[in-house]
Scaffold this motif. Structure first.
Motif, PDB file in Angstrom:
ATOM      1  N   TYR A  36       0.846  -1.196   0.000  1.00  0.00           N
ATOM      2  CA  TYR A  36       0.000   0.000   0.000  1.00  0.00           C
ATOM      3  C   TYR A  36       0.882   1.246   0.000  1.00  0.00           C
ATOM      4  CZ  TYR A  36       1.064   0.259   5.004  1.00  0.00           C
ATOM      5  OH  TYR A  36       1.711   0.347   6.211  1.00  0.00           O
ATOM      6  N   TYR A  37       0.286   2.347  -0.442  1.00  0.00           N
ATOM      7  CA  TYR A  37       0.922   3.663  -0.362  1.00  0.00           C
ATOM      8  C   TYR A  37      -0.029   4.592   0.379  1.00  0.00           C
ATOM      9  CZ  TYR A  37       3.516   1.858  -4.443  1.00  0.00           C
ATOM     10  OH  TYR A  37       4.250   1.094  -5.298  1.00  0.00           O
ATOM     11  N   LEU A  38       0.526   5.506   1.182  1.00  0.00           N
ATOM     12  CA  LEU A  38      -0.265   6.520   1.862  1.00  0.00           C
ATOM     13  C   LEU A  38       0.199   7.902   1.436  1.00  0.00           C
ATOM     14  CD1 LEU A  38      -0.471   5.195   5.537  1.00  0.00           C
ATOM     15  CD2 LEU A  38      -2.200   5.015   3.749  1.00  0.00           C
ATOM     16  N   HIS A  39      -0.760   8.796   1.200  1.00  0.00           N
ATOM     17  CA  HIS A  39      -0.447  10.176   0.812  1.00  0.00           C
ATOM     18  C   HIS A  39      -1.316  11.125   1.636  1.00  0.00           C
ATOM     19  CE1 HIS A  39       1.443   8.505  -2.850  1.00  0.00           C
ATOM     20  NE2 HIS A  39       0.381   7.735  -2.924  1.00  0.00           N
ATOM     21  N   THR A  40      -0.707  12.151   2.229  1.00  0.00           N
ATOM     22  CA  THR A  40      -1.475  13.226   2.853  1.00  0.00           C
ATOM     23  C   THR A  40      -1.892  14.203   1.766  1.00  0.00           C
ATOM     24  OG1 THR A  40      -0.260  13.016   4.928  1.00  0.00           O
ATOM     25  CG2 THR A  40      -1.474  15.062   4.573  1.00  0.00           C
ATOM     26  N   LEU A  41      -3.167  14.554   1.736  1.00  0.00           N
ATOM     27  CA  LEU A  41      -3.711  15.389   0.668  1.00  0.00           C
ATOM     28  C   LEU A  41      -3.828  16.842   1.094  1.00  0.00           C
ATOM     29  CD1 LEU A  41      -6.593  13.035  -0.551  1.00  0.00           C
ATOM     30  CD2 LEU A  41      -4.236  13.158  -1.378  1.00  0.00           C
ATOM     31  N   GLU A  42      -3.697  17.729   0.137  1.00  0.00           N
ATOM     32  CA  GLU A  42      -3.917  19.144   0.387  1.00  0.00           C
ATOM     33  C   GLU A  42      -5.385  19.514   0.183  1.00  0.00           C
ATOM     34  OE1 GLU A  42      -1.269  21.632  -1.790  1.00  0.00           O
ATOM     35  OE2 GLU A  42       0.542  20.597  -1.107  1.00  0.00           O
TER      36      GLU A  42
END
Length: 366
Positions: free
Chosen positions: A228-234
């Motif tokens: 999995y990949y995690l990204h914090t969004l703007e």
């Protein structure tokens, strides 16, 4: 059924997550044992000595307050001011105090939504949505298990966008891997290269749920090792942020609306900028000290901005674009205790719930 203080806190924090409070805030259990059984709950705007005495009289061992009684660090407890005296009294009498402050300000259905409800605003939305509070997860699931994994993630709180639930995006592809001799693969055998039809799934979730989402992913995903990949969004979260914007059912003349506002909010006085000679239809508001939202209110084309604690020079910043109406800090948030009691009554039907009768407003008017 027996409920403990931790049960009440868990319920409230699912509704208004502590992650949404401002960095300066102190929304939490301030005094008390979370493992104590709840005998009764007193809802109040402020926790004071008078409120603690009222809790004792009503047989309540838990006070739910909007404003934290402890905002700054305490270096001693000698009773030299009202904060220390309140804390000492609560500890002596085994009364717990829990504060739910800016996290309750920042949710739809919270403090500002209650004010909007009182004055009859429709089509309400967050005035200044928060960014940086959403995350995206990308994971890869064998196609035959995608529905099962998504069901678990949705149950854990992922996939909600505004009024829509169970939201995700997926595209099919081929996953490749070579299990080592130490592996215990769900598909294939150690030492043999494998190709599997997999769905690449993308799903959004509130960042504060990261631990829960990842735990659920590992629980429901069939693979021994989950990619999995995690990204914090703007992206702005339209469900979280400061203030509320809404519209009146019909246009109302300025003086008439201010008179209505004074009546419905039980106000002694309204401090406001000069009237502009045009009707009120779109209203922005922020309970408590909300003048920092003035520019946001202007950008939305609000006719009037309701808040509190406005300084003299800040009234000039209305600049004839809208009316600023300062209705007082206590007055703007007075109905928060009603909001808390109503929310708690949805869950804790066998616990005595009370609204505090104490007037904790430190300001008086002649």
């Amino acid at each position: 059924m027996v409920y403990f203080i931790r049960d009440v806190i868990s319920y409230l924090e699912t509704w208004a997550p502590p992650a949404y409070q401002e960095s300066y805030d102190n929304a939490q259990l301030i005094v008390g044992n979370p493992d104590a059984e709840v005998t009764g709950i007193l809802c109040t705007l402020d926790a004071t000595q008078e409120v603690v005495a009222e809790a004792i009289e009503k047989g309540c061992n838990l006070i739910i307050a909007h404003h934290p009684i402890v905002f700054k660090g305490l270096k001693s407890l000698t009773g030299k001011n009202y904060v220390e005296r309140t804390i000492i009294k609560a500890i002596k009498e085994d009364i717990a105090i829990y504060a739910i402050h800016t996290n309750l300000d920042h949710i739809l259905g919270g403090v500002n939504s209650k004010i909007a409800e009182k004055i009859g605003l429709k089509n309400t939305r967050i005035l200044s949505p928060k960014s940086g509070v959403l995350s995206k997860m990308v994971t890869f699931i064998p196609a035959a298990h995608t529905a099962q994994v998504l069901k678990g993630l949705f149950e854990a709180g992922a996939g909600e966008i505004g009024a829509y639930k169970n939201c995700s995006f997926r595209v099919n592809g081929v996953g490749t891997f070579l299990p080592t001799e130490k592996a215990n693969p769900t598909v294939g055998k150690p030492g043999l290269s494998e190709e599997v039809s997999e769905d690449r799934v993308e799903i959004l979730f509130p960042s504060h749920l990261k631990g829960r989402i990842l735990a659920k992913l590992r629980q429901v995903h069939p693979y021994e090792e989950v990619a999995y990949y995690l990204h914090t969004l703007e992206n702005e979260n339209q469900e979280v942020g400061a203030g509320i914007l809404g519209e009146l059912e019909t246009e109302v003349e300025e003086t008439a609306f201010l008179a209505f506002l004074k009546n419905v909010m039980n106000l002694s006085v309204i401090r406001h900028t000069k009237l502009l000679g045009r009707p009120i239809r779109r209203v922005a508001l922020c309970g408590g000290a909300g003048i920092f939202l003035l520019e946001a209110a202007k950008r939305t084309g609000a006719d009037l901005f309701i808040t509190a604690d406005v300084k003299y020079h800040e009234f000039f910043d209305a600049d004839n674009q809208l009316i600023i109406a300062d209705i007082g800090h206590y007055e703007s948030e007075f109905f928060t205790k009603e909001l808390l009691k109503d929310k708690l009554s949805e869950k804790f039907t066998n616990i005595a719930l009370y609204l505090s009768n104490a007037v904790t407003n430190p300001i008086s008017y002649l």
